[in-house]
Design a protein around this motif. Structure first.
Motif, short mmCIF file in Angstrom:
data_model
loop_
_atom_site.label_atom_id
_atom_site.label_comp_id
_atom_site.label_asym_id
_atom_site.label_seq_id
_atom_site.Cartn_x
_atom_site.Cartn_y
_atom_site.Cartn_z
N ASN A 42 0.82 -1.21 0.00
CA ASN A 42 0.00 0.00 0.00
C ASN A 42 0.86 1.26 0.00
OD1 ASN A 42 -2.31 -1.47 -0.05
ND2 ASN A 42 -2.79 -1.24 2.12
N ASP A 67 4.50 5.88 6.03
CA ASP A 67 5.01 6.30 4.72
C ASP A 67 4.77 7.78 4.49
OD1 ASP A 67 2.51 6.89 3.20
OD2 ASP A 67 2.11 4.74 3.38
N ALA A 85 -12.88 -2.56 -0.48
CA ALA A 85 -12.68 -1.12 -0.65
C ALA A 85 -11.34 -0.90 -1.33
CB ALA A 85 -12.67 -0.44 0.72
N THR A 86 -11.37 -0.36 -2.53
CA THR A 86 -10.12 -0.09 -3.23
C THR A 86 -10.25 1.13 -4.12
OG1 THR A 86 -8.43 -0.97 -4.71
CG2 THR A 86 -10.68 -1.69 -5.15
N SER A 87 -9.13 1.84 -4.28
CA SER A 87 -9.13 2.96 -5.21
C SER A 87 -8.40 2.55 -6.48
CB SER A 87 -8.39 4.13 -4.56
OG SER A 87 -7.09 3.71 -4.20
N LYS A 88 -7.96 1.27 -6.52
CA LYS A 88 -7.02 0.90 -7.58
C LYS A 88 -7.67 0.34 -8.84
CE LYS A 88 -3.78 0.64 -3.90
NZ LYS A 88 -2.98 -0.14 -2.98
N PHE A 103 -4.88 -4.55 -5.63
CA PHE A 103 -6.02 -4.30 -6.50
C PHE A 103 -7.28 -4.97 -5.98
CE2 PHE A 103 -3.76 -7.97 -8.19
CZ PHE A 103 -4.76 -8.93 -8.26
N ARG A 104 -7.15 -5.78 -4.92
CA ARG A 104 -8.33 -6.55 -4.52
C ARG A 104 -9.20 -5.86 -3.50
NH1 ARG A 104 -5.79 -12.43 -3.62
NH2 ARG A 104 -5.25 -12.79 -5.78
N GLY A 105 -8.65 -4.87 -2.85
CA GLY A 105 -9.43 -4.18 -1.84
C GLY A 105 -9.76 -5.07 -0.66
N GLU A 106 -8.83 -5.95 -0.28
CA GLU A 106 -9.13 -6.79 0.86
C GLU A 106 -8.04 -6.82 1.91
OE1 GLU A 106 -9.95 -10.63 -0.74
OE2 GLU A 106 -7.86 -11.04 -1.19
N ALA A 107 -6.89 -6.22 1.63
CA ALA A 107 -5.78 -6.36 2.58
C ALA A 107 -6.08 -5.67 3.91
CB ALA A 107 -4.50 -5.83 1.97
N LEU A 108 -6.39 -4.39 3.87
CA LEU A 108 -6.63 -3.69 5.14
C LEU A 108 -7.82 -4.30 5.87
CD1 LEU A 108 -6.00 0.11 4.45
CD2 LEU A 108 -4.60 -1.49 5.73
N THR A 151 0.82 8.18 5.40
CA THR A 151 -0.08 7.25 6.10
C THR A 151 0.70 6.48 7.16
OG1 THR A 151 -1.39 7.05 4.10
CG2 THR A 151 -1.66 5.30 5.72
N LYS A 311 -0.41 -13.20 -4.11
CA LYS A 311 0.05 -12.75 -5.43
C LYS A 311 1.45 -13.27 -5.73
CE LYS A 311 -2.61 -8.42 -4.88
NZ LYS A 311 -2.57 -7.83 -3.55
N1 LIG Z 1 -0.48 3.69 2.72
C1 LIG Z 1 -1.53 4.12 2.02
N2 LIG Z 1 -1.50 5.33 1.40
C2 LIG Z 1 -2.55 5.77 0.68
N3 LIG Z 1 -3.69 5.06 0.50
C3 LIG Z 1 -3.79 3.87 1.09
C4 LIG Z 1 -2.71 3.33 1.87
N4 LIG Z 1 -3.09 2.13 2.33
C5 LIG Z 1 -4.33 1.91 1.84
N5 LIG Z 1 -4.74 2.92 1.08
C6 LIG Z 1 -6.05 3.03 0.40
O1 LIG Z 1 -6.89 2.05 0.94
C7 LIG Z 1 -7.40 1.19 -0.08
C8 LIG Z 1 -7.57 -0.22 0.48
O2 LIG Z 1 -6.31 -0.81 0.75
P1 LIG Z 1 -6.19 -2.39 0.68
O3 LIG Z 1 -4.78 -2.76 0.88
O4 LIG Z 1 -7.20 -2.98 1.55
O5 LIG Z 1 -6.64 -2.73 -0.80
P2 LIG Z 1 -5.85 -2.56 -2.15
O6 LIG Z 1 -4.47 -2.13 -1.91
O7 LIG Z 1 -6.68 -1.68 -3.02
O8 LIG Z 1 -5.91 -4.05 -2.73
P3 LIG Z 1 -5.18 -5.38 -2.09
O9 LIG Z 1 -6.20 -6.03 -1.23
O10 LIG Z 1 -4.86 -6.19 -3.30
O11 LIG Z 1 -4.03 -4.90 -1.33
C9 LIG Z 1 -6.40 1.31 -1.21
O12 LIG Z 1 -7.00 1.01 -2.46
C10 LIG Z 1 -5.94 2.75 -1.08
O13 LIG Z 1 -6.84 3.61 -1.75
#
Ligand SMILES: Nc1ncnc2c1ncn2[C@@H]1O[C@H](COP(=O)(O)OP(=O)(O)OP(=O)(O)O)[C@@H](O)[C@H]1O
Ligand SMILES: [Mg+2]
Length: 573
Positions: A42, A67, A85-88, A103-108, A151, A311
């Motif tokens: 992220n 970061d 939830a993702t912005s990607k 890209f999956r919007g599931e990590a956080l 962040t 991945k």
């Molecule tokens: N360090 C960060 N700086 C800015 N935006 C962040 C940061 N971490 C998370 N985000 C925002 O939160 C969203 C969700 O993060 P999350 O890791 O859950 O999903 P992702 O990165 O989109 O996909 P994946 O699950 O594949 O990691 C991101 O798409 C991004 O918009």
């Protein structure tokens, strides 16, 4: 559970979302290093230039990733930990063109489901930040907060309410090591980003923004030294290959040190590692593998990472042409760097002294029909079957199936209804011994090996020069040191073994069979982890030995037949 009373009543129920999310989270987040991986992805996706990772108690107690990236506005902070939830990406179509690590919007969401997580962020160019505190999936607190642009994610008490999962964790020092390795893994493809790693309050490393060669050497200092490493780069048909190669003077026992990154993600793609090894094949003796870090950049539509939760695996279109391009790029880079000295292939004929060839010999044009056909070049005694014309097969060698390693000593094999426990050290020792005695030739070292000697030792070496040279060992004596210039081919990767032997025992006991001692010293030791491919290779050679005994007369394996095992079980029952 109470529903068990009536067999006729339905038993399937849909899980509550919270439970379901915890189960799903386990697939992405299985240990502290996975948290580090996702938070770093992220931070890197947010175009950070400096990232700090702090862990306590191996990351089990606390992980902090800080970061200076683009940050999030309050609305996004409130959403970022929600499922999907993702912005990607926005649509299925975007999945085909992903250029970000996430890209999956599931990590956080997954992290927040299994720990206490505080996410604070301040978007670039805004005056203040916003935070959410989430405890095992539930929002506990939120509000404005002060922090620099960027962040900050803090994850505490990972798996505290999942005793089962927690039990699968290793001790904090091992988990900490895995976290550290993860930071290194992520730092390699982003050399212009600074990384800081702090463990239990101690700063373990700081990697400043640097060029690729410097980053590889700084991040993997035990393996790559600037004086023995070379950067290379090739671009062809929308494919970019860039990397750092370690000199063949430092061969490795297995392929573990060939790291392949695909679009900045480390992947476990065996055939690409094999392509790198193939590029080195003329300059490394059989059975030895190179160390290299290779970054492949492909148009995103040629790669699909949506096949593995971490991945780690990808589906690649046009793998065989990529494979060929990579092998050629490595071979060419080595040629440009050191000139190619081809080691004569072991064809049953002794290798002649110093047989080297300065001319670059391109290997046969690879076929497009599959990776296997690429491997039509000469094969060395220790080269895997897959390197010599057959497609790689996972566990089976000719007429046997390799089951794994036991007690760090035995390679366990099933062969024709019999279980064999092969002594890895003894088997390798015998193979080396046979090679030493049947190829009494010597090979010039690409990088001569020097070691210190005192005046006495130098005098004794000079006295025994003739006897030593008869073994294929050549050396130069100078004030205070001895430099090995030629070694018997099978030992060319182990000059330290020869040096130790020359300094000590050999002179004390000249009657001993020198090759037997050297084979013993140079062989894989007990307790050494043997990778599957090396094991298969070793086993194939072991089973084709005429005398399956080690040079000291011990058998190389013990056998238990299926009948014997069955009989024993019945006796117990
Ligand atoms: N360090 C960060 N700086 C800015 N935006 C962040 C940061 N971490 C998370 N985000 C925002 O939160 C969203 C969700 O993060 P999350 O890791 O859950 O999903 P992702 O990165 O989109 O996909 P994946 O699950 O594949 O990691 C991101 O798409 C991004 O918009
Ligand atoms: Mg992510």
């Amino acid at each position: 559970m109470n529903d068990r009373t009536s067999a006729a009543s339905p038993r399937i129920k849909l899980l509550e979302e919270a439970v379901f999310r915890k189960i799903a989270a386990g697939e992405v987040i299985d240990r502290p290093a996975a948290v580090v991986r996702e938070l770093l992805d992220n931070a890197l996706d947010a175009a950070s230039t400096e990232i700090t990772v702090e862990i306590s108690q191996g990351g089990i107690e606390r992980i902090l990733v800080l970061d200076d990236g683009e940050g999030m506005v309050p609305e996004d902070v409130r959403r970022c930990y929600l499922p999907h939830a993702t912005s990607k990406i926005r649509s299925e179509q975007d999945l085909l063109a992903v250029t970000t690590l996430g890209f999956r919007g599931e990590a956080l969401g997954s992290i927040a489901a299994v720990a206490t997580t505080r996410i604070a962020s301040r978007a670039r160019g805004t005056p203040s930040g916003y935070f959410v505190l989430v405890d095992r999936g539930r929002l506990v607190e939120e509000g404005e907060t002060h922090l620099p642009e960027g962040t900050r994610v803090e994850v505490e008490r990972l798996f505290s309410s999942f005793p089962a999962r927690k039990r699968f964790l290793k001790n904090p020092s091992t988990e900490g090591l895995l976290c550290r390795r993860m930071v290194v893994e992520k730092a390699l493809p982003f050399p212009h980003v600074a990384f800081r790693f702090v463990r239990d309050g101690q700063m373990e490393f700081y990697l400043p923004p640097q060029d690729l060669l410097a980053r590889v050497c700084a991040a993997l200092p035990e393996l790559f030294k600037p004086s023995a490493s070379e950067r290379f780069e090739v671009e062809q048909d929308e494919v970019r290959i860039e990397g750092v190669l370690l000199s063949p003077a430092f061969p490795q026992r297995d392929r573990r040190h060939i790291r392949i990154y695909l679009n900045r993600r480390l992947v476990q793609e065996f055939s690409l590692a094999q392509a790198v090894a193939y590029g080195y094949r003329g300059v490394l003796p059989g059975g030895q593998y190179p160390a290299a870090v290779v970054f492949l950049t492909l148009p995103p539509e040629r790669v699909d990472f949506n096949v593995h939760p971490a991945k780690r695996e990808a589906k690649i279109r046009g793998l065989s042409s990529l494979h060929a391009l990579l092998a050629r790029a490595v071979e060419q880079a080595l040629k440009d760097w050191i000139g190619v000295r081809r080691i004569a292939p072991t064809t049953g004929r002794p290798e002649t002294v110093g047989e080297t060839e300065r001319v670059y010999r391109p290997h046969p044009e690879p076929s497009r029909s599959g990776t296997g056909e690429l491997f039509t070049g000469p094969s060395h005694t220790f080269t895997l079957p897959s390197d010599s014309g057959h497609p790689p097969s996972p566990r089976t060698g000719e007429g046997f199936t390799y089951l794994g390693q036991a007690f760090g000593v035995f390679l366990v094999v099933e062969r024709e209804g019999t279980l064999l426990l092969v002594d890895q050290h003894a088997a390798h020792e015998r193979i080396l011994y046979n090679r030493l005695t049947s190829h009494p030739s010597s090979q010039e070292l690409l990088f001569p090996y020097a070691f210190p000697v005192d005046a006495d030792e130098a005098a004794r070496l000079e006295d025994a020069r003739e006897e030593i040279e008869a073994l294929g060992i050549r050396f130069v004596l100078e004030e205070g040191r001895c430099t090995l210039t030629h070694l018997p081919a099978p030992l060319s990767d182990a000059p330290h073994v020869v040096a130790q032997w020359l300094k000590g025992e050999r002179l004390a006991d000249p009657e001993r069979d020198a090759y037997a001692t050297l084979a013993c010293r140079g062989a894989i030791k007990e307790g050494e982890v043997v990778d599957r491919l090396t094991a298969l290779d070793l086993l194939s050679q072991t089973f084709s030995l005429e005398e399956p005994f080690c040079p000291h007369g011990r058998p190389l394996w013990v056998e238990i037949t299926r009948e014997e095992l069955f009989r024993r079980i019945r006796r117990i029952v």
